[in-house]
Scaffold this motif. Structure first.
Motif, PDB file in Angstrom:
ATOM      1  N   GLY A  89       0.775  -0.995   0.036  1.00 18.37           N
ATOM      2  CA  GLY A  89      -0.128   0.211  -0.122  1.00 18.37           C
ATOM      3  C   GLY A  89       0.841   1.222  -0.050  1.00 18.37           C
ATOM      4  N   ALA A  90       2.254   1.057  -0.103  1.00 18.71           N
ATOM      5  CA  ALA A  90       2.962   2.288   0.137  1.00 18.71           C
ATOM      6  C   ALA A  90       3.164   2.918  -1.442  1.00 18.71           C
ATOM      7  CB  ALA A  90       4.465   1.951   0.707  1.00 18.71           C
ATOM      8  N   PRO A  91       3.383   4.299  -1.449  1.00 13.91           N
ATOM      9  CA  PRO A  91       3.810   4.829  -2.887  1.00 13.91           C
ATOM     10  C   PRO A  91       4.792   4.098  -3.530  1.00 13.91           C
ATOM     11  CG  PRO A  91       3.544   6.518  -1.043  1.00 13.91           C
ATOM     12  CD  PRO A  91       3.351   5.213  -0.178  1.00 13.91           C
ATOM     13  N   GLN A  92       4.754   4.090  -4.979  1.00 17.02           N
ATOM     14  CA  GLN A  92       5.866   3.229  -5.627  1.00 17.02           C
ATOM     15  C   GLN A  92       7.248   3.699  -5.216  1.00 17.02           C
ATOM     16  OE1 GLN A  92       4.832   0.662  -7.359  1.00 17.02           O
ATOM     17  NE2 GLN A  92       7.074   0.336  -8.058  1.00 17.02           N
ATOM     18  N   MET A  93       7.416   5.075  -5.410  1.00 19.43           N
ATOM     19  CA  MET A  93       8.799   5.568  -5.007  1.00 19.43           C
ATOM     20  C   MET A  93       9.275   5.227  -3.570  1.00 19.43           C
ATOM     21  SD  MET A  93      11.409   7.162  -6.164  1.00 19.43           S
ATOM     22  CE  MET A  93      10.414   8.090  -7.571  1.00 19.43           C
ATOM     23  N   LEU A  94       8.599   4.993  -2.728  1.00 22.24           N
ATOM     24  CA  LEU A  94       8.985   4.591  -1.181  1.00 22.24           C
ATOM     25  C   LEU A  94       9.138   2.839  -1.321  1.00 22.24           C
ATOM     26  CD1 LEU A  94       9.350   5.040   1.657  1.00 22.24           C
ATOM     27  CD2 LEU A  94       7.066   4.812   2.132  1.00 22.24           C
ATOM     28  N   LYS A  95       8.453   2.222  -2.196  1.00 20.39           N
ATOM     29  CA  LYS A  95       8.582   0.883  -2.421  1.00 20.39           C
ATOM     30  C   LYS A  95       9.990   0.448  -3.090  1.00 20.39           C
ATOM     31  CE  LYS A  95       5.054  -1.575  -3.929  1.00 20.39           C
ATOM     32  NZ  LYS A  95       3.902  -1.788  -4.560  1.00 20.39           N
ATOM     33  N   VAL A  96      10.372   1.459  -4.140  1.00 15.51           N
ATOM     34  CA  VAL A  96      11.681   1.322  -4.936  1.00 15.51           C
ATOM     35  C   VAL A  96      12.854   1.771  -3.692  1.00 15.51           C
ATOM     36  CG1 VAL A  96      13.045   2.282  -6.573  1.00 15.51           C
ATOM     37  CG2 VAL A  96      10.484   1.606  -7.075  1.00 15.51           C
ATOM     38  N   ILE A  97      12.524   2.608  -3.019  1.00 13.19           N
ATOM     39  CA  ILE A  97      13.697   3.098  -1.828  1.00 13.19           C
ATOM     40  C   ILE A  97      13.877   1.911  -1.108  1.00 13.19           C
ATOM     41  CG2 ILE A  97      14.360   4.386  -0.163  1.00 13.19           C
ATOM     42  CD1 ILE A  97      12.895   6.573  -2.047  1.00 13.19           C
ATOM     43  N   ILE A  98      12.628   1.272  -0.661  1.00 14.20           N
ATOM     44  CA  ILE A  98      12.793   0.006   0.409  1.00 14.20           C
ATOM     45  C   ILE A  98      13.411  -0.996   0.098  1.00 14.20           C
ATOM     46  CG2 ILE A  98      11.623  -1.352   2.051  1.00 14.20           C
ATOM     47  CD1 ILE A  98       9.511   0.827   2.466  1.00 14.20           C
ATOM     48  N   LYS A  99      12.891  -1.372  -1.157  1.00 14.70           N
ATOM     49  CA  LYS A  99      13.674  -2.573  -1.888  1.00 14.70           C
ATOM     50  C   LYS A  99      15.217  -2.392  -2.128  1.00 14.70           C
ATOM     51  CE  LYS A  99      12.514  -5.842  -5.469  1.00 14.70           C
ATOM     52  NZ  LYS A  99      13.979  -6.331  -5.936  1.00 14.70           N
ATOM     53  N   SER A 100      15.484  -1.217  -2.573  1.00 17.07           N
ATOM     54  CA  SER A 100      16.813  -0.741  -3.023  1.00 17.07           C
ATOM     55  C   SER A 100      17.725  -1.062  -1.529  1.00 17.07           C
ATOM     56  CB  SER A 100      17.080   0.380  -3.439  1.00 17.07           C
ATOM     57  OG  SER A 100      18.430   0.839  -3.870  1.00 17.07           O
ATOM     58  N   LEU A 101      17.235  -0.412  -0.596  1.00 17.78           N
ATOM     59  CA  LEU A 101      18.168  -0.612   0.767  1.00 17.78           C
ATOM     60  C   LEU A 101      18.128  -1.994   1.124  1.00 17.78           C
ATOM     61  CD1 LEU A 101      16.609   2.546   2.560  1.00 17.78           C
ATOM     62  CD2 LEU A 101      18.805   2.406   1.518  1.00 17.78           C
ATOM     63  N   ALA A 102      16.920  -2.785   1.041  1.00 12.95           N
ATOM     64  CA  ALA A 102      17.007  -4.237   1.410  1.00 12.95           C
ATOM     65  C   ALA A 102      18.142  -4.943   0.623  1.00 12.95           C
ATOM     66  CB  ALA A 102      15.468  -4.577   1.477  1.00 12.95           C
ATOM     67  N   ASP A 103      17.980  -4.640  -0.671  1.00 14.97           N
ATOM     68  CA  ASP A 103      19.030  -5.429  -1.594  1.00 14.97           C
ATOM     69  C   ASP A 103      20.394  -5.177  -1.267  1.00 14.97           C
ATOM     70  OD1 ASP A 103      19.133  -7.024  -3.748  1.00 14.97           O
ATOM     71  OD2 ASP A 103      19.953  -5.630  -4.639  1.00 14.97           O
ATOM     72  N   ARG A 104      20.721  -3.810  -0.833  1.00 14.83           N
ATOM     73  CA  ARG A 104      21.767  -3.484  -0.619  1.00 14.83           C
ATOM     74  C   ARG A 104      22.320  -4.098   0.691  1.00 14.83           C
ATOM     75  NH1 ARG A 104      23.071   2.808  -0.373  1.00 14.83           N
ATOM     76  NH2 ARG A 104      22.239   2.336  -2.645  1.00 14.83           N
ATOM     77  N   LEU A 105      21.383  -4.122   1.597  1.00 13.49           N
ATOM     78  CA  LEU A 105      21.807  -4.907   3.072  1.00 13.49           C
ATOM     79  C   LEU A 105      22.158  -6.372   2.873  1.00 13.49           C
ATOM     80  CD1 LEU A 105      21.894  -4.778   6.041  1.00 13.49           C
ATOM     81  CD2 LEU A 105      19.586  -5.136   6.165  1.00 13.49           C
ATOM     82  N   ARG A 106      21.262  -6.785   1.905  1.00 16.10           N
ATOM     83  CA  ARG A 106      21.498  -8.675   1.673  1.00 16.10           C
ATOM     84  C   ARG A 106      22.659  -8.629   1.049  1.00 16.10           C
ATOM     85  NH1 ARG A 106      21.362 -11.192  -2.942  1.00 16.10           N
ATOM     86  NH2 ARG A 106      20.610  -9.623  -4.143  1.00 16.10           N
ATOM     87  N   LEU A 107      23.357  -7.836   0.075  1.00 16.82           N
ATOM     88  CA  LEU A 107      24.721  -8.170  -0.370  1.00 16.82           C
ATOM     89  C   LEU A 107      25.981  -7.841   0.566  1.00 16.82           C
ATOM     90  CD1 LEU A 107      24.261  -5.897  -3.777  1.00 16.82           C
ATOM     91  CD2 LEU A 107      24.634  -8.356  -3.420  1.00 16.82           C
ATOM     92  N   ALA A 108      25.394  -6.731   1.445  1.00 16.23           N
ATOM     93  CA  ALA A 108      26.404  -6.554   2.683  1.00 16.23           C
ATOM     94  C   ALA A 108      26.661  -7.839   3.594  1.00 16.23           C
ATOM     95  CB  ALA A 108      26.080  -5.235   3.391  1.00 16.23           C
ATOM     96  N   MET A 109      25.454  -8.307   3.936  1.00 12.77           N
ATOM     97  CA  MET A 109      25.421  -9.391   4.673  1.00 12.77           C
ATOM     98  C   MET A 109      26.103 -10.674   4.057  1.00 12.77           C
ATOM     99  SD  MET A 109      23.829 -10.899   7.448  1.00 12.77           S
ATOM    100  CE  MET A 109      22.069 -10.140   7.875  1.00 12.77           C
ATOM    101  N   ASN A 110      26.087 -10.836   2.980  1.00 15.85           N
ATOM    102  CA  ASN A 110      26.406 -11.946   2.220  1.00 15.85           C
ATOM    103  C   ASN A 110      28.117 -11.716   2.317  1.00 15.85           C
ATOM    104  OD1 ASN A 110      24.250 -13.204   1.801  1.00 15.85           O
ATOM    105  ND2 ASN A 110      24.091 -12.420  -0.534  1.00 15.85           N
ATOM    106  N   GLU A 111      28.508 -10.626   1.886  1.00 12.90           N
ATOM    107  CA  GLU A 111      30.041 -10.445   2.095  1.00 12.90           C
ATOM    108  C   GLU A 111      30.579 -10.559   3.583  1.00 12.90           C
ATOM    109  OE1 GLU A 111      31.265  -6.344   0.655  1.00 12.90           O
ATOM    110  OE2 GLU A 111      30.217  -6.984  -1.489  1.00 12.90           O
TER     111      GLU A 111
END
Length: 384
Positions: A89-111
């Protein structure tokens, strides 16, 4: 949504578990880690306002890591379906930002995960023990207030900053080292309110070191034997030797000390103590075992009290060795659990004797068909 409370050391979830909820930490803290046998490989330390289980945003069905409460922790449990409905239900721009941050965190976690698994992932690896305890000693010795007799007092924030900037020791490991000292009653914390948050919870303000000399003795002892080829076995805790040394110190308590710091203990009384409290019949193999751990004493015929034999040793040296062994054991438990358990209750060591076959040298229980004692290494001769 509901509020849950986890006790210190309690598992919140384990890697591989299905993600059914996301947890918002309201108070306390948690270690995001990997559990491998008896060891916890710590990845991140999380506190209030941090989220656990956020990988579900990227479509993860199971937790890639475990989470363990490092203190009493309150969390707001949010069902996955509730989170997803808010996210969609969040605005599309906010969803993109959240997904980008979550994806960056996943990469950092894997490293971080890969780096931790490639090297010794213990909270305090063997090659870092002397450095960690040395940083505590030198910071306290250089920056501490020594105006109070019998103790050295250091501001906690100053200690963290100085240790990190000058010694290269991070505040997380530094605090765990001091937790060991507090647990062993060699230091204590002075708690209070933070100046910028007078209504907040009590926090560490100062550290009082009650015997800084023992901290110095330990890290010098550790670095000497760790980096001296072929002597690292002296850094392994031998439970039976520790029990015997504890008995010697208890019997020496209150005894007269000569001008060289030497104290005498009656051999017969110590032998009786070992039989009743430890469950061993004291013999030369036990003294050889102690000497193998660097504990030497002299035997002398008594000239009074009906003769007999006295065990003579330097009590200050024995106390220092005993404290070093206790610290080594705490470091072992720290590396197993991932944190220093300040609330752990001390268990009385069990006697070695049992109803089954026992080693003739140390009285430890023998496994059926054993050729050598698992405790002392004594060769077992089969009955004819």
């Amino acid at each position: 949504m509901s509020v849950k409370t986890f006790k210190k050391g309690e598992l919140i979830f384990k890697d591989g578990d299905k993600i059914t909820s996301v947890y918002l930490i309201q108070s306390g803290g948690a270690s995001q880690c990997l559990i491998r046998g008896k060891k916890n490989i710590d990845l991140f330390q999380l506190g209030a306002s941090h989220i656990l289980g956020d990988q579900v945003i990227l479509g993860a069905a199971t937790h890639p890591t475990s989470a363990i409460a490092t203190t009493e922790t309150k969390v707001l449990e949010i069902p996955v379906e509730t989170l997803k409905s808010h996210y969609e239900g969040a605005p599309q721009m906010l969803k993109v930002i959240i997904k980008s941050l979550a994806d960056r965190l996943r990469l950092a976690m894997n490293e971080v995960r890969s780096a931790k698994l490639e090297k010794d992932s213990s909270p305090c690896p063997e090659d870092q023990v002397a450095k960690a305890f040395g940083a505590v000693f030198h910071t306290a010795n250089h920056k501490g207030d020594k105006s109070t007799p019998g103790r050295v007092v250091v501001d906690w924030n100053l200690m963290k900053q100085y240790s990190q900037r000058v010694m290269g020791e991070g505040p997380k490991r530094l605090e765990q080292v001091i937790n060991i000292l507090v647990k062993l009653k060699l230091a204590l914390y002075e708690m209070g309110k933070a100046p910028d948050n007078p209504d907040g919870p009590d926090e560490i303000q100062k550290v009082h070191f009650l015997d800084l000399g023992l901290v110095e003795s330990f890290f010098e002892f550790y670095q000497y034997y760790y980096f001296k080829g072929g002597r690292s076995d002296l850094l392994k805790v031998d439970e039976l030797c520790q029990q015997m040394l504890d008995g010697l110190l208890k019997m020496a308590d209150g005894q007269e000390v000569d001008r060289f710091g030497i104290v005498s203990v009656d051999f017969a009384k110590f032998s009786e103590y070992c039989k009743n409290e430890i469950g061993i019949n004291l013999n030369n193999d036990h003294f050889s075992r102690l000497e193998g751990k660097g504990v030497f004493m002299k035997r002398k015929n008594a000239s009074s009290n009906g003769g007999g034999v006295l065990l003579q040793f330097e009590i200050k040296e024995f106390r220092s060795i005993f404290q070093s062994w206790k610290m080594l054991r705490e470091i072992e438990k720290w590396n197993e659990k991932g944190f220093v358990d300040m609330d752990e209750k001390e268990e009385k060591p069990k006697k070695k004797v049992s109803g089954g076959p026992a080693c003739p040298a140390c009285s430890a229980e023998l496994q059926a068909g054993a050729k050598f004692c698992s405790e002392c290494g004594h060769k077992i001769v089969a009955a004819a």
